[in-house]
Design an enzyme around this catalytic site. Structure first.
Site, mmCIF file in Angstrom:
data_model
loop_
_atom_site.group_PDB
_atom_site.id
_atom_site.type_symbol
_atom_site.label_atom_id
_atom_site.label_comp_id
_atom_site.label_asym_id
_atom_site.label_seq_id
_atom_site.Cartn_x
_atom_site.Cartn_y
_atom_site.Cartn_z
ATOM 1 N N ASN A 152 0.231 -0.784 0.166
ATOM 2 C CA ASN A 152 -0.499 0.269 0.264
ATOM 3 C C ASN A 152 1.176 1.678 0.423
ATOM 4 O O ASN A 152 1.881 1.915 1.310
ATOM 5 C CB ASN A 152 -1.007 0.441 1.369
ATOM 6 C CG ASN A 152 -1.657 1.295 1.550
ATOM 7 O OD1 ASN A 152 -1.708 1.844 0.153
ATOM 8 N ND2 ASN A 152 -2.283 1.385 2.577
ATOM 9 N N LYS B 245 0.381 4.411 -0.011
ATOM 10 C CA LYS B 245 -0.290 5.449 0.528
ATOM 11 C C LYS B 245 0.021 6.305 -0.549
ATOM 12 O O LYS B 245 -0.203 6.536 -1.449
ATOM 13 C CB LYS B 245 0.056 5.869 1.840
ATOM 14 C CG LYS B 245 0.040 4.777 2.281
ATOM 15 C CD LYS B 245 0.473 4.686 4.425
ATOM 16 C CE LYS B 245 0.344 3.477 5.090
ATOM 17 N NZ LYS B 245 -0.134 3.643 6.508
ATOM 18 N N HIS C 57 -9.625 0.383 5.040
ATOM 19 C CA HIS C 57 -7.914 0.960 5.230
ATOM 20 C C HIS C 57 -8.042 1.437 7.082
ATOM 21 O O HIS C 57 -8.963 2.587 6.700
ATOM 22 C CB HIS C 57 -6.973 1.691 4.814
ATOM 23 C CG HIS C 57 -5.778 1.421 5.339
ATOM 24 N ND1 HIS C 57 -5.204 2.492 6.074
ATOM 25 C CD2 HIS C 57 -4.856 0.733 5.359
ATOM 26 C CE1 HIS C 57 -4.009 3.283 6.649
ATOM 27 N NE2 HIS C 57 -3.691 1.070 5.422
ATOM 28 N N SER D 266 3.373 -2.201 10.488
ATOM 29 C CA SER D 266 4.935 -2.527 10.899
ATOM 30 C C SER D 266 5.373 -4.010 10.298
ATOM 31 O O SER D 266 6.144 -4.425 10.593
ATOM 32 C CB SER D 266 4.974 -2.415 11.876
ATOM 33 O OG SER D 266 4.562 -1.229 12.655
#
Ligand code: PEP
Length: 251
Positions: A10, A12, A96, A214
């Protein structure tokens, strides 16, 4: 049941067109080094077409980061599933935590997005996860159950391969804190049982459940060894070619 691992990036709100193409080219090279796993990247909307041309002759899957439920209309700033299909997307991230918590998306909106994506043949990567406060209050499983049941309300599936669920504890996203493999497995197993309660057994058994929060080269191998972890949804580490390559090449 065999579920093909899925490693998803992703991106972003990062990368201009040139950076996106460079990163996509490195993902294509990395994905060519391994077999038996799917790789998806979700660049920003502005780079979708350029990235599609970079990955078109590889098996790398193009994804988007959100989708509106209507096909077209007066919805300034929104993008429809038909438009995403038109530029080559096969998957779309929905719900999300940044959409939920920064932009106020509700379970009902997320449910409409999931339904809309499926109607136009896009595979939703449907994200759920608890906040730190909810976890510390012992409410993790209740929150996950509410999010799954509301987000998938009246969502019919012909095949479990048409849906991906991503478990992303909010406290682990972009914080460097990863859920332990035991915490992740516990949540995934709970979600798997919930899916089996909603869908027929063979359909539920095909739905891939990704872990996100993470994920990095140092923890991907142990996470992927857990029974109910079928892949990863990766933010920060997907923006660095070397890190994402190591994640794709998990052992
Ligand atoms: C994400 O954006 O879905 C995510 C899990 O981010 P990060 O890997 O940076 O925690």
């Amino acid at each position: 049941m065999d579920r093909k691992p899925l490693l998803a990036g992703n991106w972003k709100m990062h990368t201009n067109v040139q950076e996106a193409q460079q990163l996509a080219a490195s993902v294509v090279q990395a994905a060519a080094k391994v077999s038996g796993r799917d790789v998806m990247i979700a660049p920003p909307y502005t780079a979708l077409t350029a990235v599609e041309s970079t990955i078109s002759s590889s098996g790398v899957i193009l994804g988007a980061q959100n989708v509106h439920w209507e096909e077209k209309g007066a919805f300034t700033g929104e993008i429809s599933a038909a438009m995403l299909k038109d530029v080559g997307c096969e998957m779309v991230i929905i719900g999300h935590s940044e959409r939920r918590h920064v932009f106020g998306e509700t379970d009902q909106m997320i449910n409409k997005r999931v339904t809309g994506a499926l109607r136009f043949g896009l595979t939703p990567v449907f994200c759920i996860g608890e906040t730190l406060e909810q976890r510390e209050a012992g409410r993790t499983m209740t929150i996950l159950e509410n999010q799954v049941r509301a987000g998938l309300d009246n969502v019919a599936l012909k095949s479990g391969s048409h849906l991906v669920v991503a478990y992303e504890p909010v406290w682990a996203i972009g914080t460097g804190k990863t859920a332990t493999e035991a915490q992740a497995q516990e949540a995934h197993s709970f979600i798997r049982n919930l899916l089996a309660d909603i869908y027929e057994k063979n359909i539920a058994g095909q739905i891939r459940i990704l872990y996100g929060g993470s994920v990095k080269p140092e923890n991907i191998d142990i996470l992927m060894q857990q029974d109910d972890i079928d892949g990863a949804l990766v933010g920060g580490a997907a923006l660095k070619a070397e890190s994402f390559e190591r994640i794709i090449c998990f052992q």
